[in-house]
Design a protein around this motif. Structure first.
Motif, PDB file in Angstrom:
ATOM      1  N   TYR A   1      32.357 -32.050  -3.782  1.00 44.11           N
ATOM      2  CA  TYR A   1      33.228 -33.056  -3.172  1.00 44.11           C
ATOM      3  C   TYR A   1      33.094 -34.372  -3.925  1.00 44.11           C
ATOM      4  O   TYR A   1      32.051 -34.677  -4.517  1.00 44.11           O
ATOM      5  N   GLU A   2      34.150 -35.153  -3.875  1.00 43.33           N
ATOM      6  CA  GLU A   2      34.107 -36.507  -4.431  1.00 43.33           C
ATOM      7  C   GLU A   2      34.082 -37.498  -3.267  1.00 43.33           C
ATOM      8  O   GLU A   2      35.005 -37.537  -2.451  1.00 43.33           O
ATOM      9  N   VAL A   3      33.024 -38.281  -3.212  1.00 40.32           N
ATOM     10  CA  VAL A   3      32.903 -39.311  -2.187  1.00 40.32           C
ATOM     11  C   VAL A   3      33.567 -40.572  -2.714  1.00 40.32           C
ATOM     12  O   VAL A   3      33.202 -41.068  -3.785  1.00 40.32           O
ATOM     13  N   PRO A   4      34.560 -41.111  -2.023  1.00 37.87           N
ATOM     14  CA  PRO A   4      35.335 -42.226  -2.568  1.00 37.87           C
ATOM     15  C   PRO A   4      34.563 -43.544  -2.602  1.00 37.87           C
ATOM     16  O   PRO A   4      33.612 -43.755  -1.843  1.00 37.87           O
ATOM     17  N   GLU A   5      34.998 -44.409  -3.460  1.00 40.76           N
ATOM     18  CA  GLU A   5      34.440 -45.761  -3.553  1.00 40.76           C
ATOM     19  C   GLU A   5      34.617 -46.495  -2.222  1.00 40.76           C
ATOM     20  O   GLU A   5      35.652 -46.388  -1.568  1.00 40.76           O
ATOM     21  N   GLY A   6      33.585 -47.227  -1.819  1.00 44.45           N
ATOM     22  CA  GLY A   6      33.648 -48.008  -0.595  1.00 44.45           C
ATOM     23  C   GLY A   6      33.223 -47.267   0.660  1.00 44.45           C
ATOM     24  O   GLY A   6      33.092 -47.885   1.722  1.00 44.45           O
ATOM     25  N   ARG A   7      32.972 -45.972   0.557  1.00 39.75           N
ATOM     26  CA  ARG A   7      32.649 -45.162   1.727  1.00 39.75           C
ATOM     27  C   ARG A   7      31.235 -45.495   2.233  1.00 39.75           C
ATOM     28  O   ARG A   7      30.286 -45.616   1.468  1.00 39.75           O
ATOM     29  N   MET A   8      31.092 -45.615   3.551  1.00 36.24           N
ATOM     30  CA  MET A   8      29.782 -45.725   4.184  1.00 36.24           C
ATOM     31  C   MET A   8      29.089 -44.370   4.110  1.00 36.24           C
ATOM     32  O   MET A   8      29.708 -43.332   4.348  1.00 36.24           O
ATOM     33  N   LEU A   9      27.801 -44.387   3.765  1.00 36.85           N
ATOM     34  CA  LEU A   9      27.026 -43.164   3.616  1.00 36.85           C
ATOM     35  C   LEU A   9      25.859 -43.168   4.604  1.00 36.85           C
ATOM     36  O   LEU A   9      25.319 -44.231   4.912  1.00 36.85           O
ATOM     37  N   ALA A  10      25.458 -41.988   5.049  1.00 31.72           N
ATOM     38  CA  ALA A  10      24.334 -41.887   5.972  1.00 31.72           C
ATOM     39  C   ALA A  10      23.463 -40.696   5.614  1.00 31.72           C
ATOM     40  O   ALA A  10      23.965 -39.596   5.367  1.00 31.72           O
ATOM     41  N   SER A  11      22.163 -40.938   5.575  1.00 32.82           N
ATOM     42  CA  SER A  11      21.190 -39.862   5.467  1.00 32.82           C
ATOM     43  C   SER A  11      20.574 -39.710   6.856  1.00 32.82           C
ATOM     44  O   SER A  11      19.750 -40.532   7.273  1.00 32.82           O
ATOM     45  N   PRO A  12      20.984 -38.689   7.618  1.00 31.84           N
ATOM     46  CA  PRO A  12      20.562 -38.571   9.022  1.00 31.84           C
ATOM     47  C   PRO A  12      19.158 -37.986   9.148  1.00 31.84           C
ATOM     48  O   PRO A  12      18.967 -36.765   9.176  1.00 31.84           O
ATOM     49  N   LEU A  13      18.164 -38.847   9.282  1.00 29.13           N
ATOM     50  CA  LEU A  13      16.786 -38.393   9.383  1.00 29.13           C
ATOM     51  C   LEU A  13      16.574 -37.505  10.601  1.00 29.13           C
ATOM     52  O   LEU A  13      15.741 -36.598  10.583  1.00 29.13           O
ATOM     53  N   VAL A  14      17.314 -37.773  11.661  1.00 26.70           N
ATOM     54  CA  VAL A  14      17.144 -36.988  12.895  1.00 26.70           C
ATOM     55  C   VAL A  14      17.523 -35.525  12.693  1.00 26.70           C
ATOM     56  O   VAL A  14      17.143 -34.668  13.497  1.00 26.70           O
ATOM     57  N   VAL A  15      18.250 -35.233  11.632  1.00 29.78           N
ATOM     58  CA  VAL A  15      18.591 -33.848  11.302  1.00 29.78           C
ATOM     59  C   VAL A  15      17.757 -33.371  10.109  1.00 29.78           C
ATOM     60  O   VAL A  15      17.211 -32.263  10.118  1.00 29.78           O
ATOM     61  N   ASN A  16      17.628 -34.217   9.091  1.00 30.73           N
ATOM     62  CA  ASN A  16      16.874 -33.838   7.891  1.00 30.73           C
ATOM     63  C   ASN A  16      15.443 -33.429   8.215  1.00 30.73           C
ATOM     64  O   ASN A  16      14.880 -32.534   7.580  1.00 30.73           O
ATOM     65  N   ASN A  17      14.836 -34.092   9.192  1.00 31.08           N
ATOM     66  CA  ASN A  17      13.436 -33.803   9.525  1.00 31.08           C
ATOM     67  C   ASN A  17      13.259 -32.527  10.345  1.00 31.08           C
ATOM     68  O   ASN A  17      12.134 -32.147  10.646  1.00 31.08           O
ATOM     69  N   LEU A  18      14.372 -31.886  10.687  1.00 31.67           N
ATOM     70  CA  LEU A  18      14.295 -30.675  11.505  1.00 31.67           C
ATOM     71  C   LEU A  18      14.947 -29.477  10.815  1.00 31.67           C
ATOM     72  O   LEU A  18      15.243 -28.475  11.467  1.00 31.67           O
ATOM     73  N   LEU A  19      15.141 -29.565   9.508  1.00 26.09           N
ATOM     74  CA  LEU A  19      15.806 -28.472   8.799  1.00 26.09           C
ATOM     75  C   LEU A  19      14.876 -27.262   8.693  1.00 26.09           C
ATOM     76  O   LEU A  19      13.791 -27.354   8.108  1.00 26.09           O
ATOM     77  N   PRO A  20      15.271 -26.113   9.221  1.00 24.51           N
ATOM     78  CA  PRO A  20      14.406 -24.924   9.170  1.00 24.51           C
ATOM     79  C   PRO A  20      14.195 -24.405   7.759  1.00 24.51           C
ATOM     80  O   PRO A  20      13.253 -23.653   7.517  1.00 24.51           O
ATOM     81  N   SER A  21      15.051 -24.797   6.818  1.00 25.52           N
ATOM     82  CA  SER A  21      14.866 -24.381   5.430  1.00 25.52           C
ATOM     83  C   SER A  21      13.675 -25.085   4.786  1.00 25.52           C
ATOM     84  O   SER A  21      13.178 -24.658   3.742  1.00 25.52           O
ATOM     85  N   ILE A  22      13.202 -26.168   5.420  1.00 26.51           N
ATOM     86  CA  ILE A  22      12.059 -26.923   4.901  1.00 26.51           C
ATOM     87  C   ILE A  22      10.857 -26.785   5.819  1.00 26.51           C
ATOM     88  O   ILE A  22       9.727 -26.559   5.362  1.00 26.51           O
ATOM     89  N   TYR A  23      11.084 -26.913   7.130  1.00 24.27           N
ATOM     90  CA  TYR A  23       9.986 -26.945   8.096  1.00 24.27           C
ATOM     91  C   TYR A  23       9.976 -25.684   8.968  1.00 24.27           C
ATOM     92  O   TYR A  23      10.982 -25.381   9.628  1.00 24.27           O
ATOM     93  N   ARG A  24       8.862 -24.983   8.948  1.00 22.81           N
ATOM     94  CA  ARG A  24       8.698 -23.802   9.774  1.00 22.81           C
ATOM     95  C   ARG A  24       8.567 -24.232  11.241  1.00 22.81           C
ATOM     96  O   ARG A  24       7.807 -25.143  11.557  1.00 22.81           O
TER      97      ARG A  24
END
Length: 491
Positions: free
Chosen positions: A377-400
């Motif tokens: 995907y191409e993320v357009p210029e000016g777009r607000m971005l978010a890294s959602p820690l509340v989801v990233n910290n619970l990814l089963p692909s990383i954390y058993r």
């Protein structure tokens, strides 16, 4: 055959052959030149109600649930839209490299954190240009370097011992309230003796007003004249009065403090200019706001988790017993570094109970991202971005078993965060914008919790708390703990 016919054939050959050669050449070139690459599509947008998007779902289900739902439906890169504001979410380490490592000209942090200007004040933080902000970060780095932290441990230990020395032999307390108080006192290393001795209660109240002035509305309308914002502004003005007065008195009297306030007073920019009183206040408020709020929340959650999981309470207590046997009763910087079980317990509490639900940036330039699912995907210029820690910290692909409290997931030999890659655990951020106060926070938290483990038998008597809201992330309501004084034995 007459000459007319021969000449006609010749002219036909002369005319057609060059055309055939041109066509053949064009075909050959078309085969060797790759086709023009199709421009990637923008990230998919989550379906929602007209205008408001998924806002009703967020208000009823929580933001975390909505992000999880869309991640399962749309993949690791998607956009939420509400009232014309679009935010593209990047879920997981694979799609987050540019978010954390892009330059300021590509991925901006200052554009989205202007909401902190009413709290920290003008002339500091995200109210200044990037070069000035980097210099102010240097001031922070100097006050938080390991040599300084070593010298602060003794102050922290004394303040904590004095505070809990006022507890009775047994009783029941709201641990969240107690931790708030002791941490503000332990912030003597930040605020100085003047505040500790004469203005503790007032500063505690002012800090509460600052924290209360940051809510969902503030994210988009930080200057809206709400009652909470007015109280925030009054608290900020009073902070400037307090710290400016202390700075003036110190300068006129020649008194030099042993705290971070003094470090900021003495800081100078590369051109030789000294920090102003307003800048010192703003920088100190930023340190206090981040350090106190973060440490208080994490300390309470860690204690609550330990009291809720008897096996980990036993493991953390036994570690203190072993350190007592080996090091004696004195706690210094080196002893704190040896508290591995306690350290991992804090880290695990931070994974499950974040101090902020997400990290925000803005794309100053368009960029492409390859998703876990193989889409581009191409993320357009000016777009607000978010890294959602509340989801990233619970990814089963990383954390058993990601929802389980298991400090051993960070132990040597397992180290799920390391196995998951550099960006698997970003609770304190990553890259050049990683939180420089991480070490200070761990020291404060471990000083408090190690004292409690050594000196009290503790029992959680209220139900395990829910999260207050998606902005503060603090435990909701009272965290009632029954205590009984004891002295941990060597054997």
């Amino acid at each position: 055959m007459d000459t007319t016919t021969i000449n006609g054939h010749m002219w036909l050959v002369i005319t057609i052959v060059p055309i055939i050669i041109v066509i053949a050449t064009m075909v050959a070139r078309a085969r060797t030149i790759p086709p023009k690459r199709k421009r990637p599509q923008p990230p998919p947008v989550a379906e929602g109600a007209p205008l408001v998007g998924l806002l009703p779902a967020i208000l009823t289900k929580t933001l975390q649930t909505v992000i999880c739902d869309q991640y399962l439906k749309l993949g690791s890169v998607f956009t939420l839209s509400s009232f014309g504001i679009k935010v593209t979410f990047l879920v997981g380490p694979k799609v987050s490299a540019h978010f954390f490592h892009g330059t300021e000209s590509e991925i901006s942090i200052s554009d989205v954190y202007k909401i902190t200007v009413p709290i920290f004040g003008k002339g500091v933080g995200y109210d200044v240009d990037n070069d000035t902000r980097n210099e102010q970060h240097r001031f922070f780095a100097e006050t938080l370097r390991p040599a300084k932290l070593r010298s602060h441990v003794g102050l922290m230990v004394r303040e904590v011992e004095e505070y809990f020395g006022k507890w009775g032999r047994c009783g029941t307390v709201d641990l969240k309230h107690e931790i708030d108080n002791v941490l503000l006192i332990a912030s003597r290393c930040l605020l100085g003796k003047e505040v500790r001795d004469h203005m503790h209660d007032e500063v505690s109240s002012l800090l509460h007003e600052l924290v209360s002035g940051l809510h969902l509305t503030s994210m988009f309308f930080p200057y809206l004249p709400t009652p909470a914002h007015r109280r925030r502004d009054q608290a900020r003005a009073r902070f400037e009065e307090i710290f400016s007065k202390i700075a003036r008195v110190r300068k006129s009297s020649g008194h030099i403090g042993d705290d971070m306030l003094q470090g900021l007073i003495d800081s100078k920019y590369k051109d030789g200019r000294a920090t102003t009183e307003a800048e010192v206040t703003g920088l100190l408020v930023a340190l206090l706001f981040a350090g106190h709020h973060t440490s208080s929340t994490v300390t309470t959650w860690t204690a609550t988790r330990l009291l809720h999981h008897a096996e980990w309470l036993h493991a953390a207590t036994e570690e203190q017993r072993q350190l007592l046997r080996k090091q004696g009763d004195d706690i210094d910087y080196e002893v704190l570094l040896q508290m591995d079980v306690l350290h991992r317990s804090v880290k695990e509490a931070l994974r499950l109970h974040l101090v902020t639900p997400m990290i925000l940036r803005r794309a100053r330039r368009a960029f492409t991202v390859q998703t876990e699912e193989g889409n581009e995907y191409e993320v357009p210029e000016g777009r607000m971005l978010a890294s959602p820690l509340v989801v990233n910290n619970l990814l089963p692909s990383i954390y058993r078993e990601p929802n389980a409290f298991d400090p051993d997931r960070f132990a040597a030999g397992r180290a799920e965060d390391k196995v998951g890659g550099e960006l698997a655990y970003t609770t304190f951020g990553a890259g050049k914008h990683a939180c420089m106060g991480e070490g200070y926070a761990y020291l404060q938290i471990k000083v408090i919790l190690s004292h409690l483990l050594r000196n009290f038998e503790l029992e959680l008597v209220s139900p395990f708390p829910e999260t207050e809201n998606m902005i503060s992330m603090r435990p909701k309501g009272e965290v009632l703990v029954r205590y009984k004084r004891r002295l941990l034995q060597f054997t």
